[in-house]
Scaffold this motif. Structure first.
Motif, mmCIF file in Angstrom:
data_model
loop_
_atom_site.group_PDB
_atom_site.id
_atom_site.type_symbol
_atom_site.label_atom_id
_atom_site.label_comp_id
_atom_site.label_asym_id
_atom_site.label_seq_id
_atom_site.Cartn_x
_atom_site.Cartn_y
_atom_site.Cartn_z
ATOM 1 N N LEU A 83 33.341 46.989 40.789
ATOM 2 C CA LEU A 83 34.112 45.771 41.020
ATOM 3 C C LEU A 83 35.022 45.941 42.226
ATOM 4 O O LEU A 83 35.634 46.990 42.420
ATOM 5 C CB LEU A 83 34.947 45.453 39.775
ATOM 6 N N ASP A 84 35.097 44.902 43.041
ATOM 7 C CA ASP A 84 35.980 44.886 44.207
ATOM 8 C C ASP A 84 37.395 45.280 43.775
ATOM 9 O O ASP A 84 37.950 44.727 42.821
ATOM 10 C CB ASP A 84 35.989 43.481 44.816
ATOM 11 N N ARG A 85 37.984 46.233 44.480
ATOM 12 C CA ARG A 85 39.294 46.747 44.100
ATOM 13 C C ARG A 85 40.375 45.682 44.098
ATOM 14 O O ARG A 85 41.394 45.807 43.408
ATOM 15 C CB ARG A 85 39.697 47.892 45.030
ATOM 16 N N ALA A 86 40.166 44.604 44.844
ATOM 17 C CA ALA A 86 41.151 43.526 44.855
ATOM 18 C C ALA A 86 41.342 42.928 43.462
ATOM 19 O O ALA A 86 42.407 42.373 43.160
ATOM 20 C CB ALA A 86 40.731 42.441 45.836
ATOM 21 N N ALA A 87 40.325 43.051 42.608
ATOM 22 C CA ALA A 87 40.418 42.498 41.262
ATOM 23 C C ALA A 87 41.511 43.173 40.448
ATOM 24 O O ALA A 87 42.027 42.593 39.479
ATOM 25 C CB ALA A 87 39.074 42.623 40.551
ATOM 26 N N PHE A 88 41.868 44.404 40.818
ATOM 27 C CA PHE A 88 42.859 45.164 40.058
ATOM 28 C C PHE A 88 44.276 44.983 40.600
ATOM 29 O O PHE A 88 45.212 45.608 40.099
ATOM 30 C CB PHE A 88 42.481 46.639 40.050
ATOM 31 N N THR A 89 44.443 44.158 41.609
ATOM 32 C CA THR A 89 45.763 43.864 42.154
ATOM 33 C C THR A 89 46.338 42.630 41.461
ATOM 34 O O THR A 89 45.585 41.834 40.875
ATOM 35 C CB THR A 89 45.689 43.611 43.662
ATOM 36 N N PRO A 90 47.653 42.437 41.493
ATOM 37 C CA PRO A 90 48.235 41.245 40.849
ATOM 38 C C PRO A 90 47.667 39.940 41.370
ATOM 39 O O PRO A 90 47.491 38.984 40.608
ATOM 40 C CB PRO A 90 49.732 41.382 41.187
ATOM 41 N N ALA A 91 47.366 39.874 42.657
ATOM 42 C CA ALA A 91 46.819 38.637 43.226
ATOM 43 C C ALA A 91 45.361 38.430 42.872
ATOM 44 O O ALA A 91 44.878 37.288 42.826
ATOM 45 C CB ALA A 91 46.989 38.638 44.741
ATOM 46 N N GLY A 92 44.654 39.529 42.637
ATOM 47 C CA GLY A 92 43.246 39.427 42.299
ATOM 48 C C GLY A 92 42.384 39.054 43.491
ATOM 49 O O GLY A 92 42.822 39.088 44.640
ATOM 50 N N ILE A 93 41.141 38.688 43.211
ATOM 51 C CA ILE A 93 40.203 38.251 44.240
ATOM 52 C C ILE A 93 40.471 36.776 44.537
ATOM 53 O O ILE A 93 40.552 35.967 43.606
ATOM 54 C CB ILE A 93 38.751 38.440 43.773
ATOM 55 N N PRO A 94 40.644 36.393 45.795
ATOM 56 C CA PRO A 94 40.929 34.997 46.124
ATOM 57 C C PRO A 94 39.932 34.032 45.483
ATOM 58 O O PRO A 94 38.725 34.232 45.551
ATOM 59 C CB PRO A 94 40.831 34.968 47.656
ATOM 60 N N GLY A 95 40.466 33.013 44.838
ATOM 61 C CA GLY A 95 39.622 32.007 44.213
ATOM 62 C C GLY A 95 39.161 32.336 42.815
ATOM 63 O O GLY A 95 38.490 31.519 42.173
ATOM 64 N N GLU A 96 39.505 33.540 42.318
ATOM 65 C CA GLU A 96 39.076 33.959 40.990
ATOM 66 C C GLU A 96 40.294 34.185 40.093
ATOM 67 O O GLU A 96 41.384 34.499 40.579
ATOM 68 C CB GLU A 96 38.254 35.255 41.065
ATOM 69 N N LEU A 97 40.103 34.053 38.797
ATOM 70 C CA LEU A 97 41.174 34.303 37.843
ATOM 71 C C LEU A 97 41.490 35.794 37.829
ATOM 72 O O LEU A 97 40.593 36.617 37.576
ATOM 73 C CB LEU A 97 40.745 33.852 36.444
ATOM 74 N N PRO A 98 42.733 36.206 38.119
ATOM 75 C CA PRO A 98 43.077 37.626 38.070
ATOM 76 C C PRO A 98 42.775 38.226 36.702
ATOM 77 O O PRO A 98 42.938 37.561 35.667
ATOM 78 C CB PRO A 98 44.588 37.635 38.366
ATOM 79 N N LEU A 99 42.342 39.479 36.685
ATOM 80 C CA LEU A 99 41.918 40.103 35.435
ATOM 81 C C LEU A 99 42.989 40.053 34.365
ATOM 82 O O LEU A 99 42.717 39.737 33.200
ATOM 83 C CB LEU A 99 41.514 41.560 35.700
ATOM 84 N N LEU A 100 44.227 40.385 34.726
ATOM 85 C CA LEU A 100 45.277 40.441 33.722
ATOM 86 C C LEU A 100 45.612 39.066 33.161
ATOM 87 O O LEU A 100 46.152 38.957 32.051
ATOM 88 C CB LEU A 100 46.529 41.100 34.303
ATOM 89 N N GLU A 101 45.295 38.006 33.887
ATOM 90 C CA GLU A 101 45.544 36.658 33.368
ATOM 91 C C GLU A 101 44.523 36.253 32.311
ATOM 92 O O GLU A 101 44.749 35.288 31.569
ATOM 93 C CB GLU A 101 45.550 35.634 34.506
ATOM 94 N N LEU A 102 43.406 36.995 32.221
ATOM 95 C CA LEU A 102 42.431 36.703 31.175
ATOM 96 C C LEU A 102 43.045 36.874 29.797
ATOM 97 O O LEU A 102 42.687 36.185 28.842
ATOM 98 C CB LEU A 102 41.210 37.617 31.309
ATOM 99 N N ALA A 103 43.995 37.822 29.680
ATOM 100 C CA ALA A 103 44.606 38.088 28.381
ATOM 101 C C ALA A 103 45.360 36.873 27.863
ATOM 102 O O ALA A 103 45.407 36.629 26.643
ATOM 103 C CB ALA A 103 45.556 39.284 28.493
#
Length: 274
Positions: A83-103
């Motif tokens: 997975l693109d490392r940007a997914a693990f940052t607070p901002a996440g991948i542009p245009g996608e729901l950040p991983l931690l917000e899934l919770a």
């Protein structure tokens, strides 16, 4: 690795330019009964994103019924670094729901289910899928290789499941095929430690079907695909279904499934239909 000959370059339901606007670069080619899907982001070691997963799911939905074998390959030195490392940052991948917000999202289960669609169609009964894997196949990259029925590996391959070390779990449909291939104890050790699994061990424990020099990887995968195409389609479909379902059946149930499948084949060969 050399690229396969291309008969088409297309995005099912979308223009490739649309994919590239989201950072997705994929190539789909069809040559008779064989389709080849290529990850084309070598400068990022074919890092993955939800946009890539949506594109892969679209390919699965759009494949014509004439396709019997699907080859999955990747450009560059690595199959996929995950997975693109940007997914693990607070901002996440542009245009996608950040991983931690899934919770906190009431759609978390639906979102992850959508991600999983990119990893499930490779095992459908009407085709056989082969992953040609070189270099690193980490996390989501490992699970994408596991999504296929068969794996041909370069001698430099390095598999690793790093989700547990990040406080997560493998959730892209990779746990069941991993357990089926290597057993629950070995799967737990691989996932729990996040260690590297090389080519020799991959073949020895049943994770890979064979390992070849990197220069021979594409040819070896193509040769395996050609060998599968030599079998009559319906016989291969029935055989795959028998083998896929064997783990969930008792010995007697499997014997009954074999009899039923064989009678269907005999009726077909005799021209009796159903």
């Amino acid at each position: 690795m050399s690229s396969p000959a291309h008969t088409t370059r297309t995005g099912p339901g979308a223009d490739p330019a649309d994919w590239e606007s989201t950072g997705v670069r994929l190539d789909l080619s069809e040559d008779g009964a064989t389709a080849t899907v290529t990850l084309c982001r070598p400068e990022r070691r074919n890092a993955q994103s939800p946009a890539l997963w949506r594109a892969l799911a679209a390919i699965g939905r759009a494949l014509p019924g004439t396709v019997r074998v699907v080859l999955l390959r990747a450009e560059g030195v690595s199959f996929s670094a995950g997975l693109d490392r940007a997914a693990f940052t607070p901002a996440g991948i542009p245009g996608e729901l950040p991983l931690l917000e899934l919770a906190a999202s009431d759609q978390g289960d639906q979102v992850i289910s959508g991600y999983q669609e990119a990893f499930t169609w490779w095992r459908r009964p009407d085709l056989v899928s082969i992953a040609a894997v070189q270099g690193h196949a980490v996390g989501a990259g490992f699970q994408l290789a596991l999504a296929c029925d068969l794996r041909v590996c370069a001698e430099d391959v390095q598999f690793a499941m790093r989700e547990t070390a990040l406080g997560l779990v493998p959730d892209l449909a990779g746990t069941k095929p991993l357990v089926e291939l290597v057993g629950p104890a070995r799967a737990l050790e691989i996932c729990g430690t996040g260690r590297w699994v090389g080519a020799e061990e991959s073949v020895r424990i049943g994770l890979a079907n064979l390992a070849v020099p990197a220069a021979d990887l594409d040819a070896a995968a193509a040769d395996l695909g050609a060998a599968l195409l030599a079998a009559p389609r319906d016989a291969l479909v029935e055989t795959k279904a028998l083998l896929q379902g064997a783990g969930a059946r008792s010995y007697e149930e499997q014997r009954a499934a074999e009899r039923a499948a064989q009678l269907r084949r005999l009726r077909d060969l005799a021209g009796l239909g159903e």
